[in-house]
Design a protein around this motif. Sequence first.
Motif, PDB file in Angstrom:
ATOM      1  N   PHE A 145       0.998  -1.156  -0.141  1.00  0.00           N
ATOM      2  CA  PHE A 145       0.018  -0.187   0.245  1.00  0.00           C
ATOM      3  C   PHE A 145       0.870   1.314  -0.113  1.00  0.00           C
ATOM      4  O   PHE A 145       2.000   1.158   0.562  1.00  0.00           O
ATOM      5  N   LYS A 146       0.403   2.256  -0.785  1.00  0.00           N
ATOM      6  CA  LYS A 146       1.248   3.530  -0.924  1.00  0.00           C
ATOM      7  C   LYS A 146       0.211   4.739  -0.961  1.00  0.00           C
ATOM      8  O   LYS A 146      -0.441   4.731  -1.883  1.00  0.00           O
ATOM      9  N   GLU A 147       0.399   5.581  -0.118  1.00  0.00           N
ATOM     10  CA  GLU A 147      -0.513   6.850  -0.149  1.00  0.00           C
ATOM     11  C   GLU A 147      -0.012   7.462  -1.421  1.00  0.00           C
ATOM     12  O   GLU A 147       0.992   7.655  -1.826  1.00  0.00           O
ATOM     13  N   PHE A 166       1.343   7.181   4.711  1.00  0.00           N
ATOM     14  CA  PHE A 166       2.176   6.023   4.753  1.00  0.00           C
ATOM     15  C   PHE A 166       2.069   4.885   3.929  1.00  0.00           C
ATOM     16  O   PHE A 166       1.130   5.074   2.916  1.00  0.00           O
ATOM     17  N   ARG A 167       3.096   3.907   3.902  1.00  0.00           N
ATOM     18  CA  ARG A 167       3.089   2.821   2.822  1.00  0.00           C
ATOM     19  C   ARG A 167       3.377   1.646   3.746  1.00  0.00           C
ATOM     20  O   ARG A 167       4.009   1.496   4.894  1.00  0.00           O
ATOM     21  N   ILE A 168       2.900   0.513   3.238  1.00  0.00           N
ATOM     22  CA  ILE A 168       3.144  -0.663   3.841  1.00  0.00           C
ATOM     23  C   ILE A 168       4.279  -1.715   2.842  1.00  0.00           C
ATOM     24  O   ILE A 168       3.833  -1.836   1.695  1.00  0.00           O
ATOM     25  N   LEU A 169       5.234  -2.455   3.438  1.00  0.00           N
ATOM     26  CA  LEU A 169       6.150  -3.142   2.596  1.00  0.00           C
ATOM     27  C   LEU A 169       6.273  -4.482   3.229  1.00  0.00           C
ATOM     28  O   LEU A 169       6.079  -4.623   4.304  1.00  0.00           O
ATOM     29  N   TRP A 187      10.841   8.187   3.798  1.00  0.00           N
ATOM     30  CA  TRP A 187       9.879   7.388   4.200  1.00  0.00           C
ATOM     31  C   TRP A 187      10.628   6.764   5.246  1.00  0.00           C
ATOM     32  O   TRP A 187      12.021   6.568   5.315  1.00  0.00           O
ATOM     33  N   LEU A 188      10.078   7.069   6.657  1.00  0.00           N
ATOM     34  CA  LEU A 188      10.620   6.535   7.883  1.00  0.00           C
ATOM     35  C   LEU A 188       9.853   5.179   8.314  1.00  0.00           C
ATOM     36  O   LEU A 188       8.685   5.290   8.453  1.00  0.00           O
TER      37      LEU A 188
END
Length: 422
Positions: free
Chosen positions: A126-128, A317-320, A347-348
Amino acid sequence: MLRISFISKNREKILFRLKKRNFKKIYLIDEVLLLDKKRKKIQNILNKILEKENILSKKIGKLLIKNKNYELNDIKNKCILSKNKKKKLKKELKDILFIINQKLINIPNIPDKYVNKNFDKNNILFKEKKIKKLVNNPLPHWELTKKFNLFDLSLGSKMCGTGFSVYIDKCAKLQRSLIQYFLDINIKYSYKEYNLPYLINEMSGISTGQIPDKENQMYFIENDKLYLIPTGEVPLMNCYRDKIFNENDLPIKATTYTPCFRREAGSYGTKSKGINRLHQFDKVEIIQITSSKNSNYALKNMILHVKNIIISLNLPFRILRLTGPDLGYSSSITYDIEVYSIAQKKWLEVSSISNCTNFQSNRLNIKYKNNVTGEIALCHTLNGSSLAIPRILVTLLENYQTNYQINIPKVLIPYTGFDSIK
RNA sequence: GGAGAGAUGGCAGAGUGGUUAAUUGCGACGGUCUUGAAAACCGUUGAGGGUUUACUUCCUCCGAGGGUUCGAAUCCCUCUCUCUCCGCCA
């Protein structure tokens, strides 16, 4: 730690999966299997000797009651004959178990089938897309602190060297508010709160997998042979050592706030500006202990939980999904959640959520009794940050800045008691 | 830091050299009784590792590690932890 019974039944699969990690000491697998065969042989011989001895000893007991002393010496002599052999075998068995254990400790968990070796776009779940700015030229937090007096790294280095931050005034309270806010949400979703020691012994570190893997990333207190915790996961998970749960009582959900201490040895390249990476930082952690069939569900559940917290703070946010080589020692699958700082254009990572399957529970000896069959099996353990404080703090400061003040997200105002830092 | 007491199954708690994995109580589970429940009564109830296709059978485990003995929960040594009292101290 992997179980030998599992290794011997799944040798090919394990070798294949460990390659996804770029695991170098792959030969350990076959070594362990060979040694275990040897162990079984020794155990078998020893058991037979012990059986004979037990029978004879019981005989002696009976003869003594009947006062038949004349037969005793004969039997005793028989026992003495096998005594040396017994001693030798016992020592052999002990030694071989020790070696097997040493080797097993050095084998990491096998990656899940969904874990890839190399990074590609499938790893981004997921990526904003839209990220809005409040000001034209947002300042990074190390500039913001000059304006608003938020924290002071030079004070930190004065007392203990670089990589330690002193938070000041409203920023200190904002940080404390975040901890409180995260804990409250976790508790609301039935994670039980624990307040834990910040020091652990060697055994605790081994059982969750920090030792031997991350041993020199931890601060060690030589006098007392204790380590400063690198994450709350270690003492929290160790609360459940040697437990057998009823399946009905699962999942166990727990949360804790602790500071985390990391030497960051060898990570020179990442020695970054500001408070992105520190030797001491605060973190709220969540864990779950589940049955083997429910850990996948729990993992998704935990990701959703953390995601919702970030959404409540209105942070992009994003999810990896991590690749094999990036995977932690105990983890079979890990998802990272990262927030975006518009000032740093970066990205942090603020949360890392892992399913450790039965890797930790094997060491920790955490099991459950099956509802139907009554069988006893290893639990699965999961852990995740919910959340790491400084990086959330950084992103809040940077993303919520205007030219004159830093706004506080609505959900936090009841905790801070102020709605902006001026 | 000093002195003393202790560590046994899910919990409580017996057991000081010989069929003791361990009396008993509680809890949990199953059953009888009951419209249902409770009570009462009866029964079951630790883990790990070998062996066997399986039925089976054997071994180990009474805080941890050694020792004595034909035989150790029980005797001896070392360590760890817990509790009580004293000292110090937030």
